[in-house]
Design a protein around this motif. Structure first.
Motif, PDB file in Angstrom:
ATOM      1  N   GLY A  69      -7.398 -44.579  49.685  1.00  0.00           N
ATOM      2  CA  GLY A  69      -8.594 -43.877  49.219  1.00  0.00           C
ATOM      3  C   GLY A  69      -8.335 -42.656  48.353  1.00  0.00           C
ATOM      4  O   GLY A  69      -9.257 -41.893  48.062  1.00  0.00           O
ATOM      5  N   PHE A  95      -8.609 -50.084  42.345  1.00  0.00           N
ATOM      6  CA  PHE A  95      -8.629 -50.271  43.798  1.00  0.00           C
ATOM      7  C   PHE A  95      -8.723 -51.744  44.143  1.00  0.00           C
ATOM      8  O   PHE A  95      -9.225 -52.557  43.362  1.00  0.00           O
ATOM      9  CB  PHE A  95      -9.737 -49.442  44.445  1.00  0.00           C
ATOM     10  CG  PHE A  95     -11.159 -49.882  44.140  1.00  0.00           C
ATOM     11  CD1 PHE A  95     -11.739 -49.598  42.917  1.00  0.00           C
ATOM     12  CD2 PHE A  95     -11.913 -50.550  45.100  1.00  0.00           C
ATOM     13  CE1 PHE A  95     -13.057 -49.987  42.646  1.00  0.00           C
ATOM     14  CE2 PHE A  95     -13.224 -50.938  44.840  1.00  0.00           C
ATOM     15  CZ  PHE A  95     -13.798 -50.662  43.607  1.00  0.00           C
ATOM     16  N   ASN A  97     -10.435 -53.785  46.034  1.00  0.00           N
ATOM     17  CA  ASN A  97     -11.660 -54.405  46.561  1.00  0.00           C
ATOM     18  C   ASN A  97     -12.187 -53.784  47.847  1.00  0.00           C
ATOM     19  O   ASN A  97     -13.211 -54.203  48.361  1.00  0.00           O
ATOM     20  CB  ASN A  97     -11.476 -55.920  46.790  1.00  0.00           C
ATOM     21  CG  ASN A  97     -12.751 -56.700  46.501  1.00  0.00           C
ATOM     22  OD1 ASN A  97     -13.341 -56.538  45.445  1.00  0.00           O
ATOM     23  ND2 ASN A  97     -13.189 -57.521  47.442  1.00  0.00           N
ATOM     24  N   ARG A  98     -11.474 -52.787  48.412  1.00  0.00           N
ATOM     25  CA  ARG A  98     -12.055 -52.068  49.548  1.00  0.00           C
ATOM     26  C   ARG A  98     -12.924 -50.953  48.967  1.00  0.00           C
ATOM     27  O   ARG A  98     -14.115 -51.132  48.766  1.00  0.00           O
ATOM     28  CB  ARG A  98     -10.975 -51.507  50.497  1.00  0.00           C
ATOM     29  CG  ARG A  98     -11.572 -50.918  51.777  1.00  0.00           C
ATOM     30  CD  ARG A  98     -10.554 -50.156  52.608  1.00  0.00           C
ATOM     31  NE  ARG A  98     -10.065 -48.924  52.001  1.00  0.00           N
ATOM     32  CZ  ARG A  98     -10.748 -47.778  51.925  1.00  0.00           C
ATOM     33  NH1 ARG A  98     -11.955 -47.684  52.423  1.00  0.00           N
ATOM     34  NH2 ARG A  98     -10.213 -46.706  51.346  1.00  0.00           N
ATOM     35  N   ASN A  99     -12.330 -49.822  48.626  1.00  0.00           N
ATOM     36  CA  ASN A  99     -13.097 -48.710  48.077  1.00  0.00           C
ATOM     37  C   ASN A  99     -12.128 -47.729  47.425  1.00  0.00           C
ATOM     38  O   ASN A  99     -10.963 -47.675  47.816  1.00  0.00           O
ATOM     39  CB  ASN A  99     -13.862 -47.984  49.195  1.00  0.00           C
ATOM     40  CG  ASN A  99     -15.069 -47.239  48.661  1.00  0.00           C
ATOM     41  OD1 ASN A  99     -14.965 -46.477  47.718  1.00  0.00           O
ATOM     42  ND2 ASN A  99     -16.226 -47.479  49.252  1.00  0.00           N
ATOM     43  N   TYR A 100     -12.616 -46.948  46.470  1.00  0.00           N
ATOM     44  CA  TYR A 100     -11.740 -45.924  45.880  1.00  0.00           C
ATOM     45  C   TYR A 100     -11.989 -44.547  46.489  1.00  0.00           C
ATOM     46  O   TYR A 100     -11.309 -43.570  46.148  1.00  0.00           O
ATOM     47  CB  TYR A 100     -11.862 -45.898  44.355  1.00  0.00           C
ATOM     48  CG  TYR A 100     -13.227 -45.583  43.808  1.00  0.00           C
ATOM     49  CD1 TYR A 100     -14.183 -46.576  43.628  1.00  0.00           C
ATOM     50  CD2 TYR A 100     -13.576 -44.284  43.471  1.00  0.00           C
ATOM     51  CE1 TYR A 100     -15.447 -46.286  43.120  1.00  0.00           C
ATOM     52  CE2 TYR A 100     -14.821 -43.978  42.952  1.00  0.00           C
ATOM     53  CZ  TYR A 100     -15.758 -44.982  42.792  1.00  0.00           C
ATOM     54  OH  TYR A 100     -17.002 -44.682  42.295  1.00  0.00           O
ATOM     55  N   ASP A 101     -12.949 -44.461  47.390  1.00  0.00           N
ATOM     56  CA  ASP A 101     -13.212 -43.222  48.140  1.00  0.00           C
ATOM     57  C   ASP A 101     -13.175 -41.979  47.221  1.00  0.00           C
ATOM     58  O   ASP A 101     -13.980 -41.873  46.320  1.00  0.00           O
ATOM     59  CB  ASP A 101     -12.253 -43.099  49.330  1.00  0.00           C
ATOM     60  CG  ASP A 101     -12.437 -44.247  50.339  1.00  0.00           C
ATOM     61  OD1 ASP A 101     -13.511 -44.883  50.321  1.00  0.00           O
ATOM     62  OD2 ASP A 101     -11.507 -44.511  51.110  1.00  0.00           O
ATOM     63  N   GLU A 173     -18.054 -40.240  41.239  1.00  0.00           N
ATOM     64  CA  GLU A 173     -18.379 -40.517  42.638  1.00  0.00           C
ATOM     65  C   GLU A 173     -17.240 -40.017  43.533  1.00  0.00           C
ATOM     66  O   GLU A 173     -16.078 -40.068  43.147  1.00  0.00           O
ATOM     67  CB  GLU A 173     -18.522 -42.046  42.773  1.00  0.00           C
ATOM     68  CG  GLU A 173     -19.257 -42.559  43.969  1.00  0.00           C
ATOM     69  CD  GLU A 173     -20.698 -42.114  44.052  1.00  0.00           C
ATOM     70  OE1 GLU A 173     -21.395 -42.096  43.021  1.00  0.00           O
ATOM     71  OE2 GLU A 173     -21.108 -41.763  45.170  1.00  0.00           O
ATOM     72  N   TYR A 183      -7.299 -42.797  53.963  1.00  0.00           N
ATOM     73  CA  TYR A 183      -7.881 -43.918  54.712  1.00  0.00           C
ATOM     74  C   TYR A 183      -6.862 -44.416  55.736  1.00  0.00           C
ATOM     75  O   TYR A 183      -5.695 -44.660  55.419  1.00  0.00           O
ATOM     76  CB  TYR A 183      -8.252 -45.047  53.745  1.00  0.00           C
ATOM     77  CG  TYR A 183      -8.755 -46.284  54.407  1.00  0.00           C
ATOM     78  CD1 TYR A 183     -10.029 -46.331  54.981  1.00  0.00           C
ATOM     79  CD2 TYR A 183      -7.966 -47.434  54.468  1.00  0.00           C
ATOM     80  CE1 TYR A 183     -10.501 -47.481  55.594  1.00  0.00           C
ATOM     81  CE2 TYR A 183      -8.428 -48.591  55.071  1.00  0.00           C
ATOM     82  CZ  TYR A 183      -9.693 -48.604  55.627  1.00  0.00           C
ATOM     83  OH  TYR A 183     -10.160 -49.750  56.222  1.00  0.00           O
ATOM     84  N   PHE A 266     -13.282 -57.464  53.524  1.00  0.00           N
ATOM     85  CA  PHE A 266     -13.711 -57.056  52.175  1.00  0.00           C
ATOM     86  C   PHE A 266     -13.734 -58.245  51.223  1.00  0.00           C
ATOM     87  O   PHE A 266     -13.111 -58.232  50.163  1.00  0.00           O
ATOM     88  CB  PHE A 266     -12.823 -55.913  51.655  1.00  0.00           C
ATOM     89  CG  PHE A 266     -12.952 -54.679  52.500  1.00  0.00           C
ATOM     90  CD1 PHE A 266     -14.028 -53.812  52.327  1.00  0.00           C
ATOM     91  CD2 PHE A 266     -12.036 -54.414  53.519  1.00  0.00           C
ATOM     92  CE1 PHE A 266     -14.171 -52.694  53.142  1.00  0.00           C
ATOM     93  CE2 PHE A 266     -12.169 -53.293  54.329  1.00  0.00           C
ATOM     94  CZ  PHE A 266     -13.245 -52.435  54.150  1.00  0.00           C
ATOM     95  N   ALA A 270     -16.226 -56.382  44.788  1.00  0.00           N
ATOM     96  CA  ALA A 270     -16.515 -55.003  44.360  1.00  0.00           C
ATOM     97  C   ALA A 270     -16.512 -54.989  42.834  1.00  0.00           C
ATOM     98  O   ALA A 270     -15.709 -55.685  42.207  1.00  0.00           O
ATOM     99  CB  ALA A 270     -15.446 -54.058  44.899  1.00  0.00           C
ATOM    100  N   GLU A 273     -16.875 -49.323  38.416  1.00  0.00           N
ATOM    101  CA  GLU A 273     -17.897 -48.270  38.286  1.00  0.00           C
ATOM    102  C   GLU A 273     -17.500 -47.358  37.132  1.00  0.00           C
ATOM    103  O   GLU A 273     -16.358 -46.897  37.065  1.00  0.00           O
ATOM    104  CB  GLU A 273     -18.024 -47.487  39.600  1.00  0.00           C
ATOM    105  CG  GLU A 273     -18.591 -48.374  40.707  1.00  0.00           C
ATOM    106  CD  GLU A 273     -18.798 -47.649  42.029  1.00  0.00           C
ATOM    107  OE1 GLU A 273     -18.931 -46.406  42.026  1.00  0.00           O
ATOM    108  OE2 GLU A 273     -18.795 -48.341  43.063  1.00  0.00           O
TER     109      GLU A 273
END
Ligand SMILES: Cc1cc2nc3c(=O)[nH]c(=O)nc-3n(C[C@H](O)[C@H](O)[C@H](O)COP(=O)(O)O)c2cc1C
Ligand code: SF4
Ligand code: SF4
Length: 276
Positions: A69, A95, A97-101, A173, A183, A266, A270, A273
Motif C-alpha cells: 500500500g 498496483f 489489483n488489490r489497492n494502492y492505498d 487519492e 498493508y 481480489f 480494478a 485511476e
C-alpha cells in the motif's frame, strides 16, 4: 515557467509492469508535444549509485510499484537523493489489483519535497508480483488505451500552462501524511503474517544460467551459488517469473496463504485511476 523540452520516463520495475505503463505514458506525451523521450531505469542496484538530477525543462513520468500500500520502503533512501530542480512530474504507481492505498500520495509528496512539480498523477494495474492469475497479463489493451488518453491529457495540460509560473500541486487519492501503515497480511485467525524474511527456494531444475543473480533488484542472489541469498528479498517476483527453468518458488506457508488469499479476495477488475 521554463518551456518543457524533454520527457523522461523514470521507473523501478522488477517484473516490467511499471516500465511498460510509464514508458507508454511518457511516449504518448512526447509524441503529442513533438519532444524527445528518454528512459531512466533504476531497478538494478548499480543504477541507484548516483543521484538522479533533473532540469526545469524536463517532464518526468516517475513510476514505482505499490508495496504493501505504499512506495517500496527499500527505495526511500535513493528517492531522498533525487534532485527535481523544478521539473514537472507525473507520479505513477502500479498496483496488483488489490489497492494502492497511500502509495500515490506518498510518491507525489516525495517528488514535491525533492523539488519537482507534480502536475498530474495516476494509479495503474499490473499483474501481481506474487501471482500469475491476479491481474493476469496487465497492463492489457484496455489499460494501454487509458494510458494513451492520460498521456494526451497530460500533454494538453502542459500546453495550457506554458506561461504560468507553477503547476498547482495535483490532488490525489489517499490519506495525507502521516500515511496509513504498511498493508499487513493476516492469517485465518486474524494474526499478522510476517513475510519479510521469506525467500524463494531453488529446485534441481536450475541450470545455473545466473539470470536471477543479474536481475535481482536488491542484488541479493549470490553469483557463486544462486540458491544462496546475500541480502534481503522483497518478494518482487523478478527471479521467479523470469527464470527460464521455473526453478525458483516459495514454500513458506504464511506467504502461500497470503498469495492464495489475495487471489481469492481480489478477483474483481480494478481500474486505473487518473488525476489530471
Ligand atoms: C512485497 C509486495 C507487496 C505488494 N503490495 C501490493 C499492495 O499493497 N497492493 C497491490 O494492489 N499490489 C501490491 N503488490 C503488487 C505490485 O504492486 C504489482 O504487481 C506491480 O504491478 C508490480 O510492478 P513491477 O511489474 O513493475 O515490478 C505488491 C508486490 C510486492 C512485491
Ligand atoms: S534464472 Fe533460474 S536457471 Fe538461471 S540461475 Fe537462476 S534459478 Fe537457475
Ligand atoms: S530474490 Fe527476492 S528480491 Fe531478488 S529477484 Fe527474487 S524475489 Fe526479487
Amino acid at each position: 515557467m521554463t518551456k518543457i523540452q524533454k520527457v523522461k520516463c523514470v521507473f523501478f520495475s522488477a517484473t516490467g509492469t511499471t516500465k511498460k505503463t510509464v514508458t507508454w505514458i511518457g511516449k504518448t506525451v512526447a509524441d503529442q508535444l513533438g519532444l524527445p523521450c528518454q528512459d531512466i531505469d533504476f531497478t538494478l542496484p548499480q543504477n541507484r549509485q548516483e543521484p538522479l538530477v533533473f532540469q526545469p525543462e524536463d517532464l518526468v513520468v516517475f513510476g514505482t510499484p505499490v508495496i504493501a500500500g505504499r512506495v517500496p520502503n527499500v527505495l526511500l533512501k535513493f528517492l531522498d537523493t533525487l534532485q527535481g530542480n523544478g521539473a514537472a512530474a507525473v507520479p505513477v504507481v502500479l498496483f496488483g489489483n488489490r489497492n494502492y492505498d497511500d502509495a500515490l500520495m506518498e510518491l507525489r509528496d516525495i517528488l514535491h519535497n525533492k523539488g519537482f512539480q507534480p502536475m498530474a498523477a495516476a494509479a495503474f494495474v499490473g499483474e501481481h508480483s506474487f501471482s500469475y492469475i491476479l491481474a493476469k497479463n496487465r497492463p492489457d489493451d484496455l489499460d494501454f488505451s487509458i494510458a494513451t488518453h492520460f498521456g494526451q491529457e497530460v500533454a494538453k495540460k502542459v500546453q495550457g500552462f506554458q506561461n504560468a509560473e507553477n503547476y498547482p500541486l495535483i490532488e490525489v487519492e489517499g490519506v495525507p501524511y502521516p500515511y496509513r501503515g504498511y498493508y499487513q497480511p493476516r492469517d485465518r485467525k486474524g494474526n499478522s503474517v510476517d513475510i519479510r524474511k521469506v525467500k524463494p527456494v531453488t529446485s534441481d531444475a536450475c541450470v545455473d544460467c545466473k539470470l536471477c543473480a543479474k536481475i535481482c533488484p536488491m542484488g541479493s542472489i549470490s553469483y557463486e551459488n544462486v540458491s544462496e541469498y546475500v541480502g534481503i528479498c522483497i518478494k518482487c517476483g523478478a527471479c521467479i517469473k523470469q527464470c527460464p527453468q521455473k526453478a525458483k518458488y516459495y514454500t513458506d506457508e504464511g506467504y502461500l496463504y497470503h498469495q492464495h488469499e489475495l487471489e481469492e479476495g481480489f478477483t474483481r477488475r480494478a481500474e486505473p485511476e487518473l488525476f489530471i
